[in-house]
Design an enzyme around this catalytic site. Structure first.
Site, short mmCIF file in Angstrom:
data_model
loop_
_atom_site.label_atom_id
_atom_site.label_comp_id
_atom_site.label_asym_id
_atom_site.label_seq_id
_atom_site.Cartn_x
_atom_site.Cartn_y
_atom_site.Cartn_z
N LYS A 170 2.64 11.23 13.85
CA LYS A 170 3.10 10.92 12.50
C LYS A 170 4.60 10.62 12.47
CE LYS A 170 -0.79 10.91 10.39
NZ LYS A 170 -1.31 9.68 9.75
N ILE A 219 -9.24 10.16 2.54
CA ILE A 219 -8.24 9.49 1.73
C ILE A 219 -8.41 7.98 1.79
CG2 ILE A 219 -5.74 9.04 1.57
CD1 ILE A 219 -5.50 12.07 2.55
N TYR A 266 -0.20 15.78 17.21
CA TYR A 266 -0.49 15.16 15.93
C TYR A 266 0.80 14.86 15.16
CZ TYR A 266 -1.91 14.60 11.08
OH TYR A 266 -2.05 14.11 9.81
#
Length: 304
Positions: free
Chosen positions: A177, A25, A173
């Site tokens: 975030k 991305i 993870y």
């Protein structure tokens, strides 16, 4: 205003830093910003991969203005060195905190500075980078964090953010975030309280995979099997070129307001729209806790 990711407003004369802009991305974010006329600085660990990305973007965008600065988010001294190099290339109009580890190890690991690897890299590294770049950001600059749908799946435990009590790879993870989300919203609150014109925004890419992306040789090469698998996922997923759209809207939309969160219109895919945050990581209480923890663990004081 309606937003067309295929027809971007001009970013001529503006400079953007994209962490991890050499792949995924981040690569498409850098390419799309360059296509709008921006000067783009790729900040990533591998000089070889960054140069490959620069060559690819230059082949797609005539006259693209591109630079590279080495950045290892898992090392605070390396982050400080990168910040110094980037300050010399400023002023910076947009900092896209895109880079991140997405495949955590099965067992808890730590950064060079002794922090849990995923939160240490994905959040502490970006916190330290943003704080140390702050003097080089233009008066109307934007800081864009890359969020994740993982925060909707894993409940936040602020007291075990670094997985000291219990470690699970996906949990770690998701916690990283949650921290990225909390940082974006807390930075927005502090900017508004200070009467700043700089913006703090958040974006998430939905479910984005290489096999559905526009082909960029040497950047997103996939096997035939991966392409077939991702083709099946196409019922819900999208390419990483489309996954970059929310980030690019956060960076360029002239009507963007600080504190906004952009994501795909169909949750996992689609054109970027403003979406609601995950409540737990958007609270002022978590933001204040997170900010104090980050300053303590990084040794970097962030003065807004």
């Amino acid at each position: 205003m309606s937003w067309d990711p295929q027809h971007l407003p001009s970013a001529a004369g503006r400079t953007f830093v994209v962490t991890g802009g050499n792949a995924g991305i981040g690569y498409f974010t850098a390419e799309q910003l360059a296509s709008a006329g921006a000067r783009v600085i790729l900040a990533s660990r591998s000089a070889e991969k960054a140069q490959r990305a620069i060559a690819s973007i230059a082949g797609q965008v005539a006259g693209a203005q591109l630079d590279f600065v080495p950045l290892d988010l898992s090392s605070l001294p390396a982050v400080a060195a990168a910040a110094a190099a980037l300050r010399a290339l400023g002023p910076i109009d947009g900092l896209i905190n895109n880079a991140g580890l997405v495949s955590p190890p099965n067992r808890r690991a730590t950064t060079a500075d002794g922090h849990e690897l995923i939160v240490g890299s994905n959040f502490f590294g970006h916190f330290a980078l943003t704080a140390q770049l702050w003097p080089a950001l233009s008066p109307t600059a934007r800081v864009v964090g890359l969020g994740s749908m993982a925060t909707r799946i894993v409940r936040l435990d602020p007291d075990d953010l670094l997985s000291d009590r219990r470690y699970r790879s996906f949990r770690a993870y998701a916690f990283s975030k949650h921290a990225v989300h909390g940082f974006a919203f807390e930075l927005d609150r502090r900017l508004r309280a200070a009467g700043e014109h700089r913006l703090s925004l958040l974006a998430h890419p939905g479910f984005s995979v290489d096999g559905l992306s526009e082909r960029r040789p040497g950047i997103n090469d996939v096997s035939r099997g991966e392409r077939l698998r991702d083709g099946i996922l196409g019922l819900a997923a999208q390419g990483k070129d489309h996954g970059a759209w929310p980030t690019v809207r956060a960076a360029l939309d002239p009507d963007a307001e600080s504190g906004r969160f952009y994501g795909p219109s169909r949750n996992m895919s689609g054109t970027p729209i403003v979406i609601p945050p995950v409540v737990s990581s958007a609270t002022p209480e978590f933001g204040a806790h997170l900010w104090a923890l980050a300053e303590e663990r990084t040794g970097v004081t962030f003065l807004v």
